[in-house]
Design an enzyme around this catalytic site. Structure first.
Site, PDB file in Angstrom:
ATOM      1  N   LYS A 288       4.449  65.120  30.156  1.00 32.79           N
ATOM      2  CA  LYS A 288       3.790  66.424  30.361  1.00 32.79           C
ATOM      3  C   LYS A 288       4.559  67.529  29.636  1.00 32.79           C
ATOM      4  O   LYS A 288       5.747  67.361  29.312  1.00 32.79           O
ATOM      5  CB  LYS A 288       3.704  66.770  31.852  1.00 32.79           C
ATOM      6  CG  LYS A 288       5.045  66.898  32.602  1.00 32.79           C
ATOM      7  CD  LYS A 288       5.719  68.253  32.526  1.00 32.79           C
ATOM      8  CE  LYS A 288       7.067  68.286  33.241  1.00 32.79           C
ATOM      9  NZ  LYS A 288       7.919  69.419  32.930  1.00 32.79           N
TER      10      LYS A 288
ATOM     11  N   PRO B  78      11.636  60.314  24.579  1.00 31.17           N
ATOM     12  CA  PRO B  78      13.045  60.687  24.572  1.00 31.17           C
ATOM     13  C   PRO B  78      13.515  60.905  26.000  1.00 31.17           C
ATOM     14  O   PRO B  78      12.728  61.336  26.858  1.00 31.17           O
ATOM     15  CB  PRO B  78      13.066  62.003  23.786  1.00 31.17           C
ATOM     16  CG  PRO B  78      11.656  62.459  23.736  1.00 31.17           C
ATOM     17  CD  PRO B  78      10.769  61.294  23.958  1.00 31.17           C
TER      18      PRO B  78
ATOM     19  N   GLY C 175      12.546  67.827  30.407  1.00 36.53           N
ATOM     20  CA  GLY C 175      11.456  68.770  30.143  1.00 36.53           C
ATOM     21  C   GLY C 175      10.101  68.123  30.019  1.00 36.53           C
ATOM     22  O   GLY C 175       9.073  68.776  30.152  1.00 36.53           O
ATOM     23  N   LEU C 176      10.083  66.800  29.785  1.00 43.29           N
ATOM     24  CA  LEU C 176       8.801  66.117  29.581  1.00 43.29           C
ATOM     25  C   LEU C 176       8.381  65.312  30.814  1.00 43.29           C
ATOM     26  O   LEU C 176       7.345  64.650  30.795  1.00 43.29           O
ATOM     27  CB  LEU C 176       8.873  65.189  28.361  1.00 43.29           C
ATOM     28  CG  LEU C 176       9.199  65.871  27.020  1.00 43.29           C
ATOM     29  CD1 LEU C 176       9.359  64.835  25.920  1.00 43.29           C
ATOM     30  CD2 LEU C 176       8.093  66.867  26.649  1.00 43.29           C
ATOM     31  N   GLY C 177       9.193  65.342  31.852  1.00 45.96           N
ATOM     32  CA  GLY C 177       8.842  64.642  33.097  1.00 45.96           C
ATOM     33  C   GLY C 177       8.867  63.135  32.965  1.00 45.96           C
ATOM     34  O   GLY C 177       8.169  62.440  33.720  1.00 45.96           O
ATOM     35  N   GLY C 178       9.658  62.605  32.025  1.00 51.22           N
ATOM     36  CA  GLY C 178       9.660  61.161  31.744  1.00 51.22           C
ATOM     37  C   GLY C 178       9.941  60.304  32.975  1.00 51.22           C
ATOM     38  O   GLY C 178       9.155  59.403  33.301  1.00 51.22           O
TER      39      GLY C 178
ATOM     40  N   SER D 289       9.799  61.114  36.089  1.00 48.10           N
ATOM     41  CA  SER D 289       8.782  61.342  37.126  1.00 48.10           C
ATOM     42  C   SER D 289       7.512  60.551  36.803  1.00 48.10           C
ATOM     43  O   SER D 289       6.918  59.909  37.679  1.00 48.10           O
ATOM     44  CB  SER D 289       8.438  62.840  37.206  1.00 48.10           C
ATOM     45  OG  SER D 289       9.603  63.590  37.450  1.00 48.10           O
TER      46      SER D 289
ATOM     47  N   ASP E 135       8.299  66.984  40.279  1.00 46.40           N
ATOM     48  CA  ASP E 135       7.459  66.790  39.080  1.00 46.40           C
ATOM     49  C   ASP E 135       6.623  65.513  39.119  1.00 46.40           C
ATOM     50  O   ASP E 135       6.042  65.138  38.110  1.00 46.40           O
ATOM     51  CB  ASP E 135       8.358  66.715  37.842  1.00 46.40           C
ATOM     52  CG  ASP E 135       8.588  68.078  37.226  1.00 46.40           C
ATOM     53  OD1 ASP E 135       8.070  69.066  37.767  1.00 46.40           O
ATOM     54  OD2 ASP E 135       9.285  68.147  36.193  1.00 46.40           O
TER      55      ASP E 135
HETATM   56  O1  C5P Z   1      12.519  67.920  42.720  1.00 48.68           O
HETATM   57  P1  C5P Z   1      13.594  67.496  41.803  1.00 48.68           P
HETATM   58  O2  C5P Z   1      14.388  66.341  42.339  1.00 48.68           O
HETATM   59  O3  C5P Z   1      13.139  67.240  40.430  1.00 48.68           O
HETATM   60  O4  C5P Z   1      14.607  68.722  41.707  1.00 48.68           O
HETATM   61  C1  C5P Z   1      15.896  68.587  41.145  1.00 48.68           C
HETATM   62  C2  C5P Z   1      16.706  69.822  41.475  1.00 48.68           C
HETATM   63  O5  C5P Z   1      16.194  70.959  40.762  1.00 48.68           O
HETATM   64  C3  C5P Z   1      16.673  70.233  42.935  1.00 48.68           C
HETATM   65  O6  C5P Z   1      17.661  69.589  43.686  1.00 48.68           O
HETATM   66  C4  C5P Z   1      16.929  71.734  42.858  1.00 48.68           C
HETATM   67  O7  C5P Z   1      18.299  72.002  42.670  1.00 48.68           O
HETATM   68  C5  C5P Z   1      16.237  72.125  41.566  1.00 48.68           C
HETATM   69  N1  C5P Z   1      14.862  72.617  41.798  1.00 48.68           N
HETATM   70  C6  C5P Z   1      14.684  73.893  42.304  1.00 48.68           C
HETATM   71  N2  C5P Z   1      13.406  74.357  42.506  1.00 48.68           N
HETATM   72  C7  C5P Z   1      12.331  73.609  42.207  1.00 48.68           C
HETATM   73  C8  C5P Z   1      12.491  72.305  41.683  1.00 48.68           C
HETATM   74  C9  C5P Z   1      13.781  71.836  41.478  1.00 48.68           C
HETATM   75  O8  C5P Z   1      15.640  74.613  42.569  1.00 48.68           O
HETATM   76  N3  C5P Z   1      11.111  74.110  42.386  1.00 48.68           N
END
Ligand code: C5P
Length: 339
Positions: A10, A94, A98-101, A103, A136
């Site tokens: 994405k 890659p 940033g591309l949500g790979g 996820s 994500d």
């Molecule tokens: O949800 P995810 O595991 O991808 O998030 C990784 C980290 O990014 C979280 O632990 C948090 O520190 C930060 N984050 C955030 N606010 C969001 C999404 C992620 O602060 N909306």
């Protein structure tokens, strides 16, 4: 027999960051858009128990920290299923952020698992489990053009935007997402200190503004539909046949001025990423942006030819880049199992 699933990436068409919440996450608003770049995930279920991750890429964790492992572990319990699950990850995307790979890989593993077991979780249960694993993930259960709110995990399908050529640049820079959010908090507090006397709206209000711009754009799309009297039966918005500038709702959206707030803290730290966007613009991009917290950046192009040329120009400068296309919701779901 293994079930093979395409795990599409994405990009973010704008991302407004709000306040830090008590749970440590930030409130945000974003528009996710799936693209055609993908990894391939193979899932099989055999006798025994446990979860095994196989991947030739040494940067991909093979233990319980892997997103595929985490989602499959939860799904096996929710589906009341037994067996040994083997997940093979063929990394084509890659690993840069940033591309949500990771996820997308997890959601593909979940869909593959359901097929392998011939069992399905109810839609809301799938979304709940996906959100538990990461903010994500749920977008990949919707595909196409997706509104993300909350911490990004609350997703709603938006009227699908027409497929458009794009270039994904993946400079070899690692940007930590938690660190980028922390830098954003610092940026907001400094901005408030500097401008306190003028009582400006706090930078977090940019998220609210993002919502307003998006809502106005959606409203405008509907008005255009009623004015012209024609609308795409499937999406509910007029979809231009051409990929040019006029009447393309995707271009109308990015021209509303939506931005990715992460650019404000990531670009000053990694000026080379801003330069990548500069190269994309000079190569004819109609819009460029950081995707998520980076380091992937992208440019949208009016034609495949222009995108190919721009990608070649970046590669000549030593920056990995690929020309691809955005993926509509029907294309996403058609191609996901079509391996
Ligand atoms: O949800 P995810 O595991 O991808 O998030 C990784 C980290 O990014 C979280 O632990 C948090 O520190 C930060 N984050 C955030 N606010 C969001 C999404 C992620 O602060 N909306």
């Amino acid at each position: 027999m293994a079930v093979t699933v395409r795990s599409f990436a994405k990009i973010n068409l704008g991302l407004g960051i709000g306040a830090l919440r008590p749970d440590g996450f930030h409130e945000l608003r974003t528009v996710y858009q799936t693209i055609a770049l993908h990894d391939v995930i193979r899932v099989s279920v055999g006798r025994g128990s446990g979860i095994e991750i196989c991947c030739e890429d040494s940067r991909v964790p093979k233990d319980e920290s892997n997103t595929c492992y985490r989602i499959v572990e939860r799904a096996m319990v929710a589906l009341r299923a037994h067996g040994r699950v083997v997940i093979e990850i063929e990394k084509r995307l890659p690993v840069q952020g940033g591309l949500g790979g990771a996820s997308a890989n997890a959601v593909a593993a979940l869909l593959g698992l359901e097929r392998a077991l011939k069992k399905e979780l109810p839609g809301p249960e799938r979304l709940r489990i996906a959100a538990e694993v990461g903010s994500d993930l749920p977008l990949f259960l919707v595909g196409g053009t997706v509104l993300g709110v909350g911490r990004g995990e609350e997703v709603y399908p938006l009227p699908d935007l027409p497929a458009m050529s794009c270039v994904i640049a993946t400079p070899e820079i690692g940007v930590s997402t938690p660190k980028a959010f922390a830098d954003w908090d610092l940026f907001v507090s400094r901005e408030l200190q500097v401008t306190r006397k003028l009582t400006p709206p706090p930078a977090s209000d940019r998220m609210v503004e993002f919502g307003r711009v998006l809502s106005a754009w959606l409203g405008g799309q509907s008005q255009a539909k009623y004015r012209s009297g024609k609308a795409s039966a499937s999406s509910g918005v007029p979809v231009s046949k051409g990929r040019g500038r006029a009447g393309n709702p995707l271009l109308d959206l990015v021209r509303t001025g939506i931005e990715n707030d992460f650019e404000r803290v990531v670009f000053p730290k990694y000026p080379e990423l801003r330069q990548v966007n500069g190269v994309l613009m000079r190569a004819g991009a109609v819009y460029t942006s950081l995707s998520g917290s980076g380091s992937a950046t992208y440019g949208l192009f009016a034609s495949r030819e222009a995108a190919e040329k721009a990608a070649a120009r970046l590669r000549k400068k030593g920056i990995p880049a690929t020309a691809t296309t955005t993926l509509t919701r029907p294309q996403y779901w058609k191609k996901i199992f079509d391996c």
